[in-house]
Motif scaffolding. Structure first.
Motif, PDB file in Angstrom:
ATOM      1  N   GLU A  44      71.426 -32.599  51.045  1.00 49.97           N
ATOM      2  CA  GLU A  44      71.189 -31.607  49.994  1.00 49.97           C
ATOM      3  C   GLU A  44      70.351 -30.443  50.508  1.00 49.97           C
ATOM      4  O   GLU A  44      70.592 -29.282  50.161  1.00 49.97           O
ATOM      5  CB  GLU A  44      70.505 -32.274  48.795  1.00 49.97           C
ATOM      6  CG  GLU A  44      71.368 -33.302  48.077  1.00 49.97           C
ATOM      7  CD  GLU A  44      72.642 -32.693  47.517  1.00 49.97           C
ATOM      8  OE1 GLU A  44      72.591 -31.558  47.004  1.00 49.97           O
ATOM      9  OE2 GLU A  44      73.692 -33.359  47.611  1.00 49.97           O
ATOM     10  N   LYS A  75      72.587 -28.280  52.758  1.00 55.08           N
ATOM     11  CA  LYS A  75      73.527 -27.516  51.933  1.00 55.08           C
ATOM     12  C   LYS A  75      72.827 -26.338  51.260  1.00 55.08           C
ATOM     13  O   LYS A  75      73.338 -25.208  51.262  1.00 55.08           O
ATOM     14  CB  LYS A  75      74.138 -28.443  50.881  1.00 55.08           C
ATOM     15  CG  LYS A  75      75.117 -27.758  49.938  1.00 55.08           C
ATOM     16  CD  LYS A  75      75.633 -28.743  48.899  1.00 55.08           C
ATOM     17  CE  LYS A  75      76.539 -28.047  47.896  1.00 55.08           C
ATOM     18  NZ  LYS A  75      76.989 -28.988  46.826  1.00 55.08           N
ATOM     19  N   ALA A  76      71.640 -26.580  50.680  1.00 53.57           N
ATOM     20  CA  ALA A  76      70.908 -25.528  49.968  1.00 53.57           C
ATOM     21  C   ALA A  76      70.515 -24.388  50.907  1.00 53.57           C
ATOM     22  O   ALA A  76      70.599 -23.203  50.552  1.00 53.57           O
ATOM     23  CB  ALA A  76      69.672 -26.117  49.301  1.00 53.57           C
ATOM     24  N   GLN A 125      72.030 -23.593  53.785  1.00 56.29           N
ATOM     25  CA  GLN A 125      73.251 -22.916  54.217  1.00 56.29           C
ATOM     26  C   GLN A 125      73.761 -21.960  53.139  1.00 56.29           C
ATOM     27  O   GLN A 125      74.283 -20.886  53.452  1.00 56.29           O
ATOM     28  CB  GLN A 125      74.330 -23.949  54.570  1.00 56.29           C
ATOM     29  CG  GLN A 125      74.049 -24.676  55.879  1.00 56.29           C
ATOM     30  CD  GLN A 125      75.032 -25.791  56.154  1.00 56.29           C
ATOM     31  OE1 GLN A 125      75.618 -26.374  55.234  1.00 56.29           O
ATOM     32  NE2 GLN A 125      75.215 -26.108  57.429  1.00 56.29           N
ATOM     33  N   GLU A 126      73.578 -22.339  51.881  1.00 55.41           N
ATOM     34  CA  GLU A 126      73.992 -21.466  50.788  1.00 55.41           C
ATOM     35  C   GLU A 126      73.158 -20.185  50.734  1.00 55.41           C
ATOM     36  O   GLU A 126      73.572 -19.187  50.152  1.00 55.41           O
ATOM     37  CB  GLU A 126      73.903 -22.214  49.454  1.00 55.41           C
ATOM     38  CG  GLU A 126      75.001 -23.258  49.288  1.00 55.41           C
ATOM     39  CD  GLU A 126      74.841 -24.092  48.021  1.00 55.41           C
ATOM     40  OE1 GLU A 126      73.780 -23.958  47.349  1.00 55.41           O
ATOM     41  OE2 GLU A 126      75.765 -24.865  47.703  1.00 55.41           O
ATOM     42  N   LYS A 127      71.984 -20.221  51.348  1.00 58.00           N
ATOM     43  CA  LYS A 127      71.139 -19.028  51.464  1.00 58.00           C
ATOM     44  C   LYS A 127      71.515 -18.192  52.705  1.00 58.00           C
ATOM     45  O   LYS A 127      70.867 -17.189  53.005  1.00 58.00           O
ATOM     46  CB  LYS A 127      69.669 -19.443  51.583  1.00 58.00           C
ATOM     47  CG  LYS A 127      69.090 -20.082  50.329  1.00 58.00           C
ATOM     48  CD  LYS A 127      68.790 -19.042  49.264  1.00 58.00           C
ATOM     49  CE  LYS A 127      68.074 -19.656  48.070  1.00 58.00           C
ATOM     50  NZ  LYS A 127      67.798 -18.645  47.015  1.00 58.00           N
TER      51      LYS A 127
END
Length: 450
Positions: free
Chosen positions: A295, A298-299, A301-303
């Motif tokens: 998690e 993922k968080a 990478q989303e940034k």
């Protein structure tokens, strides 16, 4: 008379509730492990063939089990023939006790020629009348110890009925728990512990209120002794660190340790700012729970941030470089990370979660930054004899919120720390007046076994 009547009514319904609950507990994912012992069968049956238990120490889970091991270290050779029963309610606690038993027996044989005390390990029985009566009948304990926060009505009742001395050691009680016990303290009338060793003055007052017939005294937390021992070991083994190979020698490392899920959103924004400004530094994140590894990645990478798992560094024989963000997805490395990091935040403290063990960072030579929600560690702030607490000694940096933490971290120089040894020495000096109560209390309790 009224309180005795209420007590009888309580024990009737309490016993009935256990009768209803036990079939469900047998199917419980966590409690079905060792179920036979939880109803005083299994390994408990062997107790009848052994001599009576000199000392029964109950530890709720893994954390308390380590306190059991700390107490065992202070059994003198004059008690080599005693029989000690160590119990816990969880699989983790039993695993800690099993490893600790092996280490204790090895250390004893290296130190003394006398036979080692007999140590039995069992899951703690359910506190229903039938299971607990059977356990006492088989164990025949002379002295019982409850660690920290546990109060089991049938267990305490049977201590009195069997004339077993009962001590509560390293006793803690929150304000919320105290208010709850105040309303039902008549439950314990006549079943009070013989002596309570509380880790704060406030805890002492809470216990004295609930148990007016008990002797309540202050003690320094057992954890001060265990931390001091770990600090000495860490200072002696300072050069042995298996993680050095993935740490580039000139890269400053910001470590976010034992981060809890409730803190993630705010820390994510801080890490994004830190990454943008600190171009000569690497950022290492150690989530408290394994489920958060993916998690976090993922968080980030989303940034739009590039992220590695720590395992990749070892697999590819690479080092952390400036601007790297590493999610540490390996177990058992936190102590070595503290020894190599330059700045550290210890989680569980920006939200009301009680805090994580920030003392461990000091053991390995780095001053921890935390939030203010540290109610699980209030004992580390209440000093005796005018000793300053860690924050007053500049060995702990407290931040009221994430914004304050961000301001501090962004202002820190991107430099490799050269102060690990000096911080350890300062921490050792601070700890020195706080150690020794584990040995003193164990000696006092064992005097009753003679």
């Amino acid at each position: 008379m009224r309180s005795l009547l209420l007590q009888r009514i309580f024990f009737f319904f309490y016993s009935f509730a256990w009768i209803l609950a036990k079939p469900l507990l047998k199917k419980h994912k966590r409690l079905r492990e060792g179920y036979a012992e939880r109803v005083a069968g299994g390994a408990w049956s062997d107790m009848a063939e052994k001599k009576p238990v000199t000392l029964w120490i109950q530890a709720a889970s893994g954390g308390e089990a380590y306190l059991t091991l700390a107490l065992l270290k202070y059994i003198p050779k004059t008690h080599a023939r005693c029989h000690i029963l160590c119990t816990s309610m969880t699989k983790q606690g039993m695993e800690v006790l099993q490893k600790g038993k092996q280490a204790f027996e090895k250390a004893w044989r290296e130190k003394y020629t006398e036979d080692c005390p007999k140590i039995s390990l069992c899951y703690f029985p359910f506190d229903d009348k039938k299971s607990m009566q059977k356990a006492f009948l088989l164990a025949r304990p002379k002295i019982c110890i409850l660690l920290e926060t546990e109060l089991w009505p049938h267990f305490m009742r049977l201590c009195k009925a069997n004339k077993s001395l009962l001590f509560v050691v390293n006793a803690r009680m929150t304000e919320k728990t105290h208010k709850a016990y105040q309303k039902i303290k008549w439950i314990f009338t006549g079943f009070n512990p013989d002596k309570i060793f509380a880790t704060r003055k406030q805890d002492k007052a809470y216990y004295q209120d609930i148990f007016p017939q008990s002797t309540c005294v202050f003690m320094h937390n057992i954890k001060f002794d265990t931390v001091y021992q770990e600090l000495n070991c860490a200072m002696q083994a300072a050069k042995d660190n298996s993680l050095k190979k993935v740490f580039a020698p000139n890269v400053c490392v910001y470590l976010f340790a034992s981060v809890r899920q409730e803190e993630e959103l705010e820390l994510l924004a801080l890490i994004e700012k830190l990454h943008a400004k600190k171009t000569k530094s690497a950022i290492c994140i150690v989530p408290r729970h394994v489920a958060r590894f993916a998690e976090w990645k993922k968080a980030l990478q989303e940034k739009g941030l590039f992220v590695h798992f720590a395992a990749e560094l070892f697999e590819n024989n690479k080092q952390m470089q400036a601007q790297d963000i590493i999610v540490w997805n390996r177990f058992g490395d936190l102590k070595d990370l503290y020894a190599l990091a330059d700045y550290v935040f210890v989680g569980g403290s920006l939200a009301p979660l009680g805090g994580q063990n920030f003392l461990e960072a000091l053991v390995y030579g780095i001053i921890p930054h935390t939030g203010i929600y540290l109610h699980n560690f209030l004992w580390a702030f209440e000093m005796q004899d005018k000793t300053k607490n860690l924050a007053e000694e500049n060995l702990l940096c407290l931040h009221e919120n994430t914004a304050m933490l961000a301001e501090t971290f962004l202002a820190l120089p991107e430099e490799k720390s050269t102060q690990h040894t000096q911080i350890q020495e300062r921490f050792k000096i601070w700890l020195k007046p706080l150690i020794g109560d584990t040995k003193r209390i164990m000696q006092e309790i064992l005097e009753n076994a003679e």
